[in-house]
Scaffold this motif. Structure first.
Motif, PDB file in Angstrom:
ATOM      1  N   GLU A  20       0.829  -1.207   0.000  1.00 57.53           N
ATOM      2  CA  GLU A  20       0.000   0.000   0.000  1.00 57.53           C
ATOM      3  C   GLU A  20       0.861   1.253   0.000  1.00 57.53           C
ATOM      4  O   GLU A  20       0.450   2.289  -0.521  1.00 57.53           O
ATOM      5  N   GLY A  21       2.066   1.165   0.573  1.00 53.94           N
ATOM      6  CA  GLY A  21       3.002   2.284   0.520  1.00 53.94           C
ATOM      7  C   GLY A  21       3.454   2.586  -0.899  1.00 53.94           C
ATOM      8  O   GLY A  21       3.718   3.745  -1.245  1.00 53.94           O
ATOM      9  N   ILE A  23       1.555   2.329  -3.501  1.00 46.45           N
ATOM     10  CA  ILE A  23       0.448   3.089  -4.092  1.00 46.45           C
ATOM     11  C   ILE A  23       0.594   4.566  -3.742  1.00 46.45           C
ATOM     12  O   ILE A  23       0.478   5.441  -4.608  1.00 46.45           O
ATOM     13  N   GLU A  24       0.865   4.843  -2.468  1.00 43.31           N
ATOM     14  CA  GLU A  24       1.039   6.231  -2.038  1.00 43.31           C
ATOM     15  C   GLU A  24       2.252   6.880  -2.708  1.00 43.31           C
ATOM     16  O   GLU A  24       2.211   8.045  -3.099  1.00 43.31           O
ATOM     17  N   HIS A  25       3.328   6.108  -2.833  1.00 47.03           N
ATOM     18  CA  HIS A  25       4.549   6.632  -3.454  1.00 47.03           C
ATOM     19  C   HIS A  25       4.293   7.050  -4.902  1.00 47.03           C
ATOM     20  O   HIS A  25       4.672   8.150  -5.314  1.00 47.03           O
ATOM     21  N   GLY A  27       1.408   7.639  -6.288  1.00 43.15           N
ATOM     22  CA  GLY A  27       0.448   8.746  -6.293  1.00 43.15           C
ATOM     23  C   GLY A  27       1.150  10.078  -6.081  1.00 43.15           C
ATOM     24  O   GLY A  27       0.797  11.093  -6.696  1.00 43.15           O
ATOM     25  N   ALA A  28       2.173  10.085  -5.220  1.00 47.31           N
ATOM     26  CA  ALA A  28       2.962  11.298  -4.994  1.00 47.31           C
ATOM     27  C   ALA A  28       3.757  11.674  -6.241  1.00 47.31           C
ATOM     28  O   ALA A  28       3.924  12.859  -6.543  1.00 47.31           O
ATOM     29  N   SER A  40      -7.724   4.731  -5.507  1.00 47.45           N
ATOM     30  CA  SER A  40      -6.838   3.570  -5.529  1.00 47.45           C
ATOM     31  C   SER A  40      -7.487   2.441  -4.754  1.00 47.45           C
ATOM     32  O   SER A  40      -8.231   2.671  -3.808  1.00 47.45           O
ATOM     33  N   TYR A  42      -6.450  -1.550  -3.205  1.00 48.36           N
ATOM     34  CA  TYR A  42      -5.484  -2.617  -2.994  1.00 48.36           C
ATOM     35  C   TYR A  42      -6.257  -3.924  -3.080  1.00 48.36           C
ATOM     36  O   TYR A  42      -7.138  -4.177  -2.269  1.00 48.36           O
ATOM     37  N   SER A  65      -6.267   7.676 -12.242  1.00 52.30           N
ATOM     38  CA  SER A  65      -5.568   8.953 -12.199  1.00 52.30           C
ATOM     39  C   SER A  65      -6.113   9.923 -13.234  1.00 52.30           C
ATOM     40  O   SER A  65      -6.708   9.530 -14.236  1.00 52.30           O
TER      41      SER A  65
END
Length: 118
Positions: A20-21, A23-25, A27-28, A40, A42, A65
């Motif tokens: 899940e990290g 996904i955040e990465h 997205g950033a 998003s 998972y 996105s």
């Protein structure tokens, strides 16, 4: 800006939090390049049809996105270089569907299949 849908497969030996990290990465990465991550999901660890890099399973993630093509190209480039990401599929869509993806819906919530023509 254009609308995109991405499916990512990460290595099976990652923890759920690490997957899940990712996904955040990514997205950033989109946000840094002028886009945004609309939604998003998972999907969890799933068995693949064939081995990829000696892995039988993988963490699946789905991203929606709204970003310019340069941001998507940069995100895909970084995904290809990232050692935890095994495969990525990006599709340009006309509109995002409302609600959860088909993968996250229960069988009784889905629309019935159409009849086959003989």
């Amino acid at each position: 800006m254009a609308l995109y849908e991405h499916v990512m497969i990460a290595r099976q030996d990652l923890s759920n939090a690490q997957a899940e990290g990712l996904i955040e990465h990514f997205g950033a990465v989109l946000a840094d390049n002028g886009g945004k991550l609309v939604d998003s999901e998972y999907w969890g660890v799933k068995t693949m049809a064939y081995k990829i890099n000696k892995n039988r399973k993988g963490h699946y993630a789905f991203l929606r996105s709204d970003a310019p093509s340069a941001a998507v190209q940069e995100m895909e480039r970084l995904m290809r270089l990232h050692e935890d990401v095994m495969r990525v599929l990006t599709i340009k869509v006309d509109a995002h569907e409302e609600g959860p993806s088909v993968q996250m819906q229960k069988r009784d919530e889905r629309e019935p299949r159409r009849e086959r023509r003989a």
